[in-house]
Design a protein around this motif. Structure first.
Motif, mmCIF file in Angstrom:
data_model
loop_
_atom_site.group_PDB
_atom_site.id
_atom_site.type_symbol
_atom_site.label_atom_id
_atom_site.label_comp_id
_atom_site.label_asym_id
_atom_site.label_seq_id
_atom_site.Cartn_x
_atom_site.Cartn_y
_atom_site.Cartn_z
ATOM 1 N N MET A 126 -18.387 10.417 -7.565
ATOM 2 C CA MET A 126 -17.459 9.429 -7.230
ATOM 3 C C MET A 126 -16.929 9.634 -5.714
ATOM 4 O O MET A 126 -16.806 8.884 -4.941
ATOM 5 C CB MET A 126 -16.074 9.859 -8.216
ATOM 6 N N SER A 129 -19.091 8.193 -2.740
ATOM 7 C CA SER A 129 -19.180 6.829 -2.587
ATOM 8 C C SER A 129 -17.926 6.101 -2.263
ATOM 9 O O SER A 129 -16.860 6.487 -2.362
ATOM 10 C CB SER A 129 -19.641 6.125 -3.789
ATOM 11 N N TYR A 130 -18.024 4.852 -1.740
ATOM 12 C CA TYR A 130 -16.952 4.028 -1.219
ATOM 13 C C TYR A 130 -16.130 3.718 -2.605
ATOM 14 O O TYR A 130 -16.565 3.629 -3.618
ATOM 15 C CB TYR A 130 -17.293 2.831 -0.816
ATOM 16 N N GLN A 131 -14.784 3.688 -2.656
ATOM 17 C CA GLN A 131 -13.853 3.325 -3.703
ATOM 18 C C GLN A 131 -12.977 2.052 -3.356
ATOM 19 O O GLN A 131 -13.191 1.475 -2.254
ATOM 20 C CB GLN A 131 -12.777 4.460 -4.021
ATOM 21 N N ALA A 132 -12.139 1.648 -4.271
ATOM 22 C CA ALA A 132 -11.271 0.467 -3.924
ATOM 23 C C ALA A 132 -10.311 0.843 -2.695
ATOM 24 O O ALA A 132 -10.003 1.847 -2.549
ATOM 25 C CB ALA A 132 -10.550 0.208 -5.110
ATOM 26 N N ASP A 133 -10.019 -0.105 -1.977
ATOM 27 C CA ASP A 133 -9.134 0.066 -0.792
ATOM 28 C C ASP A 133 -7.884 1.080 -1.244
ATOM 29 O O ASP A 133 -7.609 1.845 -0.354
ATOM 30 C CB ASP A 133 -8.969 -0.964 0.094
ATOM 31 N N GLY A 135 -7.289 2.722 -3.591
ATOM 32 C CA GLY A 135 -7.502 3.906 -4.363
ATOM 33 C C GLY A 135 -7.989 3.322 -5.749
ATOM 34 O O GLY A 135 -7.670 2.533 -6.277
ATOM 35 N N ASN A 136 -8.971 4.341 -6.393
ATOM 36 C CA ASN A 136 -9.351 4.023 -7.551
ATOM 37 C C ASN A 136 -8.378 4.120 -8.690
ATOM 38 O O ASN A 136 -7.416 5.030 -8.534
ATOM 39 C CB ASN A 136 -10.844 4.593 -7.988
ATOM 40 N N HIS A 139 -7.168 7.442 -9.938
ATOM 41 C CA HIS A 139 -6.666 8.426 -8.907
ATOM 42 C C HIS A 139 -4.931 7.807 -9.013
ATOM 43 O O HIS A 139 -4.044 8.414 -8.735
ATOM 44 C CB HIS A 139 -7.055 8.230 -7.720
ATOM 45 N N MET A 327 -10.211 3.246 3.261
ATOM 46 C CA MET A 327 -9.506 3.786 2.013
ATOM 47 C C MET A 327 -9.382 5.266 2.559
ATOM 48 O O MET A 327 -9.790 6.035 3.075
ATOM 49 C CB MET A 327 -10.383 3.834 0.765
ATOM 50 N N PRO A 330 -11.899 9.812 -0.976
ATOM 51 C CA PRO A 330 -11.755 9.948 -2.273
ATOM 52 C C PRO A 330 -11.940 11.667 -2.963
ATOM 53 O O PRO A 330 -11.202 11.892 -3.682
ATOM 54 C CB PRO A 330 -13.033 9.082 -2.908
ATOM 55 N N GLU A 334 -9.193 13.205 -4.940
ATOM 56 C CA GLU A 334 -9.603 13.820 -6.229
ATOM 57 C C GLU A 334 -9.144 15.338 -6.189
ATOM 58 O O GLU A 334 -8.680 15.546 -7.348
ATOM 59 C CB GLU A 334 -11.033 13.925 -6.258
#
Ligand SMILES: Cc1ncc(COP(=O)(O)O)c(C=O)c1O
Length: 457
Positions: A126, A129-133, A135-136, A139, A327, A330, A334
Motif C-alpha cells: 500500500m 503505491s499511489y493512493q486516493a488524493d 487519503g485511502n 486511513h 496526496m 501513504p 500509515e
C-alpha cells in the motif's frame, strides 16, 4: 505634467533611489497634502497612480505601503536544531518553538509503528503505491475515529493532509481568489499570515479581548466589506493563549451565516476536551473547515494532519490537493495510523498534558508579578511586558543571556501594531531544570530594567 503625476513620479524615484524601502508606509494623505500644499484629492490621485504602476499597495483601513516581495516570509521560519526535540547543542534554551515536551517514548512509538509496517507485506505494498488524493478509506476512518476519541466533532468529508500548515494553505487556495479579504485575530499564528501572503490575499486583523475575537468589530468590518474567510483558533489563540467565550462563538457563527463567509477553525495547538469550548464545526458545520494535525500531540516530523470540510467543497479541495502534491505520503499516514491505534498515543498525550500543566504552573508561579497569560495545560505563555520595556530589547537581552523567545511582530495580522510582549513555549526546554534556568534568566532580565544603549537622537 499634472501635479498628482509629479508626486507619483516622485514616489517612484524615491523607491528607485532606495529612499523609500519595500514595506514602508507612505505618509497619511492629509499629512502629505499639508506638507506639499496641495489638496487631499491630489494625493489620493497620486497614490492611485503609484498603485497602478505597481510601486505601492493600499491596504484596507491601514494605509499605503511600498510594494515589497509579498511572498517573502522572513518572519516565518523554523530554526531547527541539529538534534531532535529541542536538545540544542549550542546551549541556548529555545522557548521560541512550539514543541511538545521531550520524552523518549515519542521515538520508541515511531520505531514500533515503522517496525510493524516493515513486517506487514500488505502495508508495504500500500505504502509503495499511489493512493486516493484525500487519503485511502482505511486511513481516513482511523483518523476520523481518533478525532472522535480526542473529543473533536466530525462532520462532512475528512481529507488527509501533510499537517496543519498544509490544511490552512489548501483552504485559502481553494476558497479564495488573489486580492480577496480574509480576517483573523489581530495577533495570530504566523504560518497563517505566511499562507495569506503566498495566496496574495488581503489580511485584516480583528482586535482581541479577554473573550477572544471582538465579533462586534468584525461585524463593523462586514458593513464595509465582507471577508471571504475568517480564521480562528478558538481554544488557545497563538500567541496570547486566549480562548473564545461560548457567546463569542455563537455570535461569530451567526455573523458568518448572515454575511456568508467561511470559518477556518484551527485546533493544532491541542488542549484536552475538558479544556475546550464548543467547536465552530459543531455550531456551523455547513461553513466551517476544521484543521488538526499530529504535530503538537505526537510529532511534527510525521507531517500528517486532517482537514474536515463541508461535502459541497470536498471535490474542489481534493483537486487543489492533487495539484499541489497528489496526496499525503501513504507511508507517513500509515505510521501515524498505527501509532494512534496503539495505546502509545494515549499514553504520550496524557503524559504531555500533565507535563505541560506542571510547566505552565511553574512559569505562572515564577512570573506571577508580570501577569502571564496561558491555558492550564496549554503550550504557550504570553507575557505582556511591564511599562517602559520593549519586546525587541527584552528579546535581545534574553538572546545574549542564552534564552530565545518570540516577539509579537510575526504574529501581527496585516498591518496591526505589535504590543510589547513576549511568547514563551513552556514545552520546548528539554528538561524541567532547563525550564527553571530559563525562567530565572527571564526574571533577571525583567528585573534589571532597561539597559539598552540609545544611539539615536
Ligand atoms: C495554530 C497553529 N496552526 C497550525 C500549525 C502548523 O501545524 P503543522 O506543524 O502540523 O503544519 C501550528 C504550528 O505551530 C500552529 O501553532
Amino acid at each position: 505634467m499634472p501635479r498628482y503625476r509629479q508626486i507619483a513620479e516622485g514616489i517612484g524615484n524615491a523607491i528607485t533611489a532606495g529612499q523609500l524601502k519595500a514595506g514602508e508606509r507612505l505618509p497619511p494623505q492629509r499629512h502629505l497634502a499639508d506638507a506639499l500644499g496641495v489638496t487631499v484629492g491630489t494625493i489620493t490621485r497620486a497614490y492611485n497612480e503609484a498603485q497602478q504602476r505597481g510601486w505601492v499597495q493600499s491596504r484596507v483601513g491601514s494605509g499605503t505601503y511600498v510594494h515589497g516581495d509579498e511572498t517573502s516570509g522572513s518572519d516565518f521560519t523554523l530554526l531547527t536544531h541539529e538534534s531532535a526535540d529541542g536538545d540544542n547543542p549550542s546551549g541556548m534554551i529555545d522557548m521560541s518553538l512550539s514543541f511538545a515536551p521531550y520524552h523518549s517514548w515519542r521515538h520508541d512509538s515511531l520505531r514500533e509503528a515503522l517496525q510493524s509496517i516493515c513486517h506487514d507485506p500488505a502495508a508495504i505494498a500500500m505504502a509503495s503505491s499511489y493512493q486516493a488524493d484525500i487519503g485511502n478509506l482505511a486511513h481516513r476512518q482511523a483518523l476520523g475515529a481518533w478525532l472522535e476519541h480526542l473529543g473533536f466533532p466530525t462532520s462532512g468529508s475528512l481529507v488527509v493532509t501533510q499537517g496543519g500548515q498544509h490544511g490552512l494553505d489548501l483552504c485559502l487556495r481553494t476558497l479564495t481568489r488573489p486580492g480577496e479579504l480574509v480576517a483573523a485575530d489581530a495577533l495570530t499564528y504566523p504560518g497563517f499570515n505566511a499562507a495569506v501572503r503566498h495566496a496574495y490575499l488581503k489580511p485584516v486583523g480583528i482586535p482581541l479581548d479577554t473573550e477572544g475575537m471582538d465579533v462586534d468589530a468584525l461585524a463593523r468590518l462586514c458593513q464595509r466589506q465582507v471577508p471571504r474567510l475568517v480564521y480562528v483558533t478558538p481554544d488557545q489563540n497563538n500567541p496570547t493563549s486566549i480562548s473564545m467565550s461560548e457567546e463569542r462563538r455563537e455570535q461569530l457563527t451567526a455573523l458568518a451565516r448572515q454575511h456568508d463567509f467561511w470559518l477556518l477553525e484551527d485546533h493544532v495547538q491541542y488542549l484536552p476536551r475538558e479544556d475546550r469550548g464548543t467547536s465552530l464545526l459543531e455550531l456551523a458545520p455547513e461553513r466551517t473547515l476544521h484543521v488538526f494535525s499530529t504535530s503538537k500531540v505526537l510529532s511534527g516530523g510525521l507531517r500528517t494532519g486532517t482537514l474536515q470540510v463541508p461535502d459541497r467543497v470536498s471535490q474542489r479541495i481534493a483537486s487543489s490537493l492533487r495539484a499541489e502534491t497528489w496526496m499525503a505520503p501513504p507511508l507517513m499516514v500509515e505510521a501515524t495510523c498505527r501509532w494512534i491505534t496503539s495505546p502509545n498515543a494515549d499514553e504520550l498525550i496524557a503524559w504531555q498534558t500533565s507535563e505541560q500543566q506542571y510547566r505552565q504552573q511553574r512559569a505562572f508561579e515564577r512570573l506571577a508579578r508580570y501577569h502571564p497569560q496561558g491555558q492550564l495545560r496549554g503550550s504557550n505563555v504570553w507575557l505582556p511586558l511591564p511599562e517602559g520595556r520593549r519586546s525587541s530589547e527584552v528579546h535581545a537581552l534574553l538572546d545574549s543571556a542564552g534564552v530565545r523567545v518570540s516577539t509579537p511582530e510575526p504574529f501581527c495580522t496585516g498591518s496591526e501594531p505589535a504590543p510589547q510582549a513576549i511568547r514563551l513555549c513552556v514545552g520546548a526546554p528539554r528538561t524541567r531544570e532547563q525550564l527553571d534556568r530559563a525562567l530565572d534568566i527571564i526574571l533577571e532580565v525583567l528585573e534589571s530594567g532597561d539597559t539598552s544603549p540609545w544611539n539615536t537622537l
